[in-house]
Design a protein around this motif. Structure first.
Motif, PDB file in Angstrom:
ATOM      1  N   ILE A  79       0.876  -1.178   0.000  1.00 60.30           N
ATOM      2  CA  ILE A  79       0.000   0.000   0.000  1.00 60.30           C
ATOM      3  C   ILE A  79       0.910   1.224   0.000  1.00 60.30           C
ATOM      4  N   ASP A  80       0.868   1.996  -1.080  1.00 60.11           N
ATOM      5  CA  ASP A  80       1.800   3.108  -1.265  1.00 60.11           C
ATOM      6  C   ASP A  80       1.103   4.259  -1.985  1.00 60.11           C
ATOM      7  N   PRO A  81       1.763   5.435  -2.066  1.00 60.43           N
ATOM      8  CA  PRO A  81       1.222   6.525  -2.885  1.00 60.43           C
ATOM      9  C   PRO A  81       1.081   6.093  -4.337  1.00 60.43           C
ATOM     10  N   LYS A  82       0.170   6.718  -5.063  1.00 57.16           N
ATOM     11  CA  LYS A  82      -0.115   6.287  -6.432  1.00 57.16           C
ATOM     12  C   LYS A  82       1.059   6.496  -7.379  1.00 57.16           C
ATOM     13  N   ASP A  83       1.987   7.427  -7.051  1.00 59.49           N
ATOM     14  CA  ASP A  83       3.132   7.664  -7.930  1.00 59.49           C
ATOM     15  C   ASP A  83       4.399   6.956  -7.444  1.00 59.49           C
ATOM     16  N   ALA A  84       4.287   6.067  -6.454  1.00 63.20           N
ATOM     17  CA  ALA A  84       5.463   5.382  -5.902  1.00 63.20           C
ATOM     18  C   ALA A  84       6.021   4.375  -6.896  1.00 63.20           C
ATOM     19  N   LYS A  85       7.349   4.221  -6.873  1.00 62.70           N
ATOM     20  CA  LYS A  85       8.036   3.229  -7.700  1.00 62.70           C
ATOM     21  C   LYS A  85       8.881   2.280  -6.856  1.00 62.70           C
ATOM     22  N   ILE A 136       9.159 -13.526  -0.674  1.00 65.35           N
ATOM     23  CA  ILE A 136       7.740 -13.201  -0.741  1.00 65.35           C
ATOM     24  C   ILE A 136       7.332 -12.978  -2.193  1.00 65.35           C
ATOM     25  N   ARG A 137       6.014 -12.912  -2.411  1.00 60.57           N
ATOM     26  CA  ARG A 137       5.478 -12.575  -3.726  1.00 60.57           C
ATOM     27  C   ARG A 137       4.202 -11.767  -3.500  1.00 60.57           C
ATOM     28  N   SER A 138       4.249 -10.471  -3.785  1.00 61.94           N
ATOM     29  CA  SER A 138       3.080  -9.606  -3.598  1.00 61.94           C
ATOM     30  C   SER A 138       2.017  -9.940  -4.643  1.00 61.94           C
ATOM     31  N   GLN A 139       0.768 -10.125  -4.166  1.00 61.01           N
ATOM     32  CA  GLN A 139      -0.335 -10.416  -5.091  1.00 61.01           C
ATOM     33  C   GLN A 139      -1.062  -9.160  -5.578  1.00 61.01           C
ATOM     34  N   ARG A 140      -0.886  -8.060  -4.857  1.00 63.88           N
ATOM     35  CA  ARG A 140      -1.669  -6.868  -5.215  1.00 63.88           C
ATOM     36  C   ARG A 140      -0.944  -5.618  -4.772  1.00 63.88           C
ATOM     37  N   ARG A 141      -0.893  -4.635  -5.654  1.00 62.62           N
ATOM     38  CA  ARG A 141      -0.358  -3.322  -5.313  1.00 62.62           C
ATOM     39  C   ARG A 141      -1.537  -2.355  -5.140  1.00 62.62           C
ATOM     40  N   PHE A 142      -1.762  -1.899  -3.887  1.00 60.75           N
ATOM     41  CA  PHE A 142      -2.813  -0.929  -3.608  1.00 60.75           C
ATOM     42  C   PHE A 142      -2.221   0.471  -3.519  1.00 60.75           C
ATOM     43  N   THR A 143      -2.955   1.459  -4.002  1.00 61.34           N
ATOM     44  CA  THR A 143      -2.654   2.847  -3.655  1.00 61.34           C
ATOM     45  C   THR A 143      -3.368   3.150  -2.338  1.00 61.34           C
ATOM     46  N   TYR A 144      -2.965   4.223  -1.666  1.00 58.44           N
ATOM     47  CA  TYR A 144      -3.651   4.602  -0.431  1.00 58.44           C
ATOM     48  C   TYR A 144      -5.124   4.878  -0.693  1.00 58.44           C
ATOM     49  N   GLU A 145      -5.412   5.466  -1.847  1.00 54.86           N
ATOM     50  CA  GLU A 145      -6.797   5.804  -2.169  1.00 54.86           C
ATOM     51  C   GLU A 145      -7.640   4.533  -2.330  1.00 54.86           C
ATOM     52  N   GLU A 146      -7.064   3.493  -2.965  1.00 51.04           N
ATOM     53  CA  GLU A 146      -7.792   2.234  -3.141  1.00 51.04           C
ATOM     54  C   GLU A 146      -8.031   1.548  -1.805  1.00 51.04           C
ATOM     55  N   ALA A 147      -7.007   1.534  -0.952  1.00 54.85           N
ATOM     56  CA  ALA A 147      -7.160   0.911   0.368  1.00 54.85           C
ATOM     57  C   ALA A 147      -8.191   1.669   1.204  1.00 54.85           C
ATOM     58  N   GLN A 148      -8.185   2.998   1.089  1.00 54.96           N
ATOM     59  CA  GLN A 148      -9.134   3.803   1.851  1.00 54.96           C
ATOM     60  C   GLN A 148     -10.567   3.540   1.396  1.00 54.96           C
ATOM     61  N   GLU A 149     -10.754   3.340   0.104  1.00 59.52           N
ATOM     62  CA  GLU A 149     -12.093   3.051  -0.415  1.00 59.52           C
ATOM     63  C   GLU A 149     -12.620   1.729   0.146  1.00 59.52           C
ATOM     64  N   ILE A 150     -11.734   0.729   0.276  1.00 58.78           N
ATOM     65  CA  ILE A 150     -12.146  -0.550   0.866  1.00 58.78           C
ATOM     66  C   ILE A 150     -12.534  -0.351   2.325  1.00 58.78           C
ATOM     67  N   ILE A 151     -11.737   0.455   3.047  1.00 61.94           N
ATOM     68  CA  ILE A 151     -12.039   0.728   4.457  1.00 61.94           C
ATOM     69  C   ILE A 151     -13.376   1.455   4.589  1.00 61.94           C
ATOM     70  N   ASP A 152     -13.648   2.382   3.668  1.00 60.28           N
ATOM     71  CA  ASP A 152     -14.884   3.181   3.735  1.00 60.28           C
ATOM     72  C   ASP A 152     -16.114   2.381   3.324  1.00 60.28           C
ATOM     73  N   THR A 153     -15.961   1.516   2.296  1.00 63.30           N
ATOM     74  CA  THR A 153     -17.130   0.832   1.723  1.00 63.30           C
ATOM     75  C   THR A 153     -17.252  -0.621   2.134  1.00 63.30           C
ATOM     76  N   GLY A 154     -16.126  -1.228   2.527  1.00 61.50           N
ATOM     77  CA  GLY A 154     -16.141  -2.649   2.857  1.00 61.50           C
ATOM     78  C   GLY A 154     -16.059  -3.558   1.660  1.00 61.50           C
ATOM     79  N   HIS A 155     -15.852  -2.999   0.463  1.00 59.46           N
ATOM     80  CA  HIS A 155     -15.822  -3.788  -0.761  1.00 59.46           C
ATOM     81  C   HIS A 155     -14.526  -3.542  -1.521  1.00 59.46           C
ATOM     82  N   GLY A 156     -14.082  -4.584  -2.234  1.00 56.92           N
ATOM     83  CA  GLY A 156     -12.886  -4.459  -3.051  1.00 56.92           C
ATOM     84  C   GLY A 156     -12.023  -5.702  -2.952  1.00 56.92           C
TER      85      GLY A 156
END
Length: 755
Positions: free
Chosen positions: A286-292, A390-410
């Motif tokens: 879970i990182d900023p949307k412009d992170a590399k 390790i092997r990461s299955q998903r790269r979330f932006t903070y905005e995407e993670a926040q939407e899951i926290i707010d809505t419960g879906h994703g």
């Protein structure tokens, strides 16, 4: 020899017990004072000593005894036995030996001498006493006699060591030569540059120069251009100029890049035998949307016994960057990545930071991990530290993670929501134990394709940010506890090294009591209370209550800023002191080795102590590395603030003449500092422009007071301002009070109409 701090003063041997008249609470007669003082000066011939150093030869002394010793020294000076070079400082040996060594300081254009002897205070210098010294040089000074034979003035007599420094500015070209000019106040003279040392720079360019020498017979030092940064006003030029101004690199050496390109990305079977395999466990970043550079990831699974396993996985930079390698040397020198408004200057080459070590989705990566077992209440049941794959299955932006926290879906909503719930419980417990809730909003700019700011965004911490923050804090604390508290059985593996080995800690000391009392007195004027006694936890809770009470109030930003200023600065050290601001007894930095060298040091030390079982490293050498990392961190933060200030000024240029609401955040004899509510830009209302009265700064009450009208401007006051000037070169905004301009307009006499 007796050593105190970093100085050494030779003192006569103390008489045997019962033979000396000195000691606290005992009378010291004048004869004994003179006898001991003569011995001290005889054994320190030619050295300037203050009276405290002479007192030290008598053992522990009270104030009455100190006064008696000082008076005896004054009498010795009056008889000519010794000389008083200035009040409280004496010498035996005459003018030729009245010499001190230290550092020349010219910050802000105010020359002074900083003695090597920590017992001595900084001493002001006159402009005629500076010789060819430049800011930061190690110099020797001598006391110069006036016409009456008294030592009244310091004179720099020798340049012992030149400080290697570079400066950013521009050239004034003439036929056959040029002069370098700069706004940097550390440089007191323009620098003469021969024509063949200009690298072809024009007067429109910004350049980087170094001083090559200064002939005592010449008015100006000589220098040479070492890089042409580009045309003034160009975005890249200005960002590189900010970095160069603070001695920070703005490019990567080619040989280091080549060494990074030669590193293998293969995940080998041999290496996997020494690592825990987490590739089958749900893992995400879970990182900023412009992170590399993704240097941390979280894994999550629910265990059969109702516990939760949370893994904090950190890029294993130590696998690729070996001590003493060319990449390691460059990383140590930089010590940190630098984050300017529009770019990142990485500590590691891009191949490492963005590819080999970056925990990118759907790629196998080596990691250093803290794996926790937590119950429903986020209570820590056990923790272990391990090298993993390790092997990461998903790269979330903070905005995407926040939407899951707010809505419960994703995607992976159940895991994200569980991690969020656990993080909030950890957070609540942390603040309950004395962690301080500083939460200042961050300024972010939206830039166009040329780098010009077109919008300002105020970034605030949301639960998605807090989710990552809490688990990173837990990992950092756990790693520090493993080394600092080797007897802990709930953290594995055990340390096999005897004793407590040297380690890198991130510490934050308790605030200075005087600063804390000043803050308490000031907030009391706004109707708030702040405890200054009762222990660290009670003070922290009181401070948190203050930060809660001021939330949303006009004075919030100003009081938060003052509270932060009252705190000590966090730093790296081998001393196990704890972190006051977080309320942790043990803390380190483990979670960002891609961008912080101390984290890489911590990874290597963990391997040495937990896996290899080797003895402790040398603590003094490790402390030097900690000091370097702290210094570079401070420089990087200063450069970041400078880039923000530059973009704020650039953003306000098209808004000259516009009106804004703001809050007074600072006051001084020269004016009022105002921060705009809309975009957090700060500027100065010069005191000379306050035309209704002559204003005096009341330092005790933090306000400007009109001498005749009694009108006041206080910290936290709301004001309306107009943007009057925007100086990009100085990164400075000048404001004018809107009412002042309106008053001036209303008093302008209009010409009579002609019919």
């Amino acid at each position: 020899m007796m050593s105190k701090k970093n100085k050494t003063v030779t003192s006569p041997k103390k008489p045997k017990k019962g033979k000396t008249p000195s000691g606290e609470g005992r009378q010291i007669n004048r004869r004994d004072i003179l006898r001991v003082a003569r011995l001290v000066f005889e054994e320190n011939e030619g050295r300037v000593l203050n009276y405290k150093q002479v007192c030290y030869a008598f053992g522990k002394t009270n104030m009455g005894q100190k006064r008696a010793i000082y008076q005896a020294l004054v009498e010795m000076a009056e008889t000519g036995e010794i000389e008083q070079v200035e009040p409280g400082r004496f010498i035996r040996g005459g003018a030729r030996t009245a010499r001190l060594e230290g550092r020349f300081d010219y910050r802000g254009g105010h020359p002074s001498f900083i003695p090597d002897d920590p017992e001595l205070e900084p001493m002001p210098l006159s402009e005629r006493a500076l010789s060819t010294a430049l800011h930061g040089d190690r110099v020797a000074v001598s006391f110069v006699k006036n016409r009456r034979g008294e030592y009244k003035r310091l004179q720099i007599t020798d340049i012992l060591e030149r400080r290697p420094a570079t400066y950013v500015g521009s050239l004034q070209l003439a036929r056959g030569y040029a002069f370098f000019v700069t706004l940097n106040k550390e440089l007191r003279q323009d620098v003469f540059i021969p024509e063949d040392k200009t690298l072809g720079a024009t007067s429109r360019d910004k350049v980087l120069i170094r001083i090559t020498g200064w002939d005592p017979k010449s008015k100006n030092p000589r220098g040479e251009v070492i890089d042409v940064l580009g045309q003034s006003g160009d975005n890249t030029t200005e960002m590189h100029a900010i970095l160069a101004e603070f001695g920070l690199p703005y490019s990567y050496p080619e040989e280091v890049e080549r060494a990074a390109e030669a590193l293998s990305e293969a995940i080998t079977e041999e290496e996997l035998q020494h690592r825990e395999d987490f590739r089958g466990v749900l893992t995400c970043t879970i990182d900023p949307k412009d992170a590399k550079d993704f240097d941390d990831a979280l894994s999550f699974r629910q265990l059969p016994d109702g516990l939760y396993e949370v893994g904090v996985h950190i890029a294993d930079v130590s696998h690729y960057v070996q001590p003493g390698s060319i990449i390691d040397d460059e990383a140590y020198k930089r010590a940190t990545s630098v984050y300017l408004v529009d770019r990142t200057i990485p500590m590691l080459p891009e191949r490492l930071s963005n590819f080999l070590c970056s925990l990118r989705p759907d790629e196998d990566k080596y990691a250093y991990s803290c794996i926790f077992q937590l119950d429903e209440g986020a209570n820590l049941r056990s923790a272990r530290i391990a090298r993993t794959v390790i092997r990461s299955q998903r790269r979330f932006t903070y905005e995407e993670a926040q939407e899951i926290i707010d809505t419960g879906h994703g995607d992976h909503a159940e895991a994200i929501l569980s991690l969020h719930r656990l993080a909030q419980q950890l957070r609540a417990r942390r603040f309950g134990r004395g962690s301080i809730a500083f939460d200042r909003p961050e300024v972010r700019f939206e830039l166009d394709e040329t780098g010009k700011p077109i919008a300002v965004q105020i970034k605030e911490s949301k639960p998605a940010h807090q989710l990552i923050e809490e688990f990173m804090l837990l990992a950092n604390r756990t790693v520090a506890e493993r080394i600092a508290e080797p007897g802990r059985r709930d953290i594995t593996p055990a340390i096999t090294v005897k004793g407590k080995p040297a380690f890198v800690y991130r510490i934050h000391e308790a605030p200075d009591e005087e600063k804390l009392r000043s803050l308490a007195d000031f907030v009391h004027r706004f109707g708030y209370r702040l405890k200054t006694e009762g222990g660290a936890e009670a003070i922290a809770k009181s401070l948190n209550q203050l930060l809660t009470d001021i939330k949303g109030r006009p004075e919030e930003d100003m009081l938060t800023m003052l509270a932060i200023r009252s705190m000590a600065k966090a730093r790296y050290t081998t001393a196990h002191i704890g972190h006051y601001g977080l309320g942790f007894a043990s803390y380190t930095h483990f979670t960002s080795p891609i961008r912080r060298y101390p984290d890489l040091m911590v990874h290597r030390l963990l391997t040495r102590y937990l896996i290899e079982g080797k003895p402790s490293v040398d603590a003094s050498s490790l402390e030097d590395q900690c000091d370097h990392a702290s210094d570079m961190e401070s420089l990087a933060a200063t450069a970041e603030r400078a880039s923000i200030k530059y973009k704020q000024v650039e953003y306000m240029i098209p808004r000259l003449g516009e009106k804004f609401s703001g809050v007074i955040t600072g006051l001084a004899d020269w004016g009022i500092y105002v921060e705009l509510e809309e975009n957090k830009c700060e500027g100065l209302v010069p005191a000379r422009d306050l035309s209704d009265d002559y204003y005096v700064y009341d330092e005790t009450n933090f306000r400007l007071v009109g001498r005749h009208t009694g009108r006041t401007f206080s910290l936290g006051d709301k004001v309306e301002i107009v943007v009057a000037q925007a100086d990009l070169a100085r990164k400075q905004l000048d404001f004018a009070l809107a009412e002042e301009l309106e008053d001036k307009r209303s008093t302008v006499r209009r010409p009579a109409r002609r019919y």
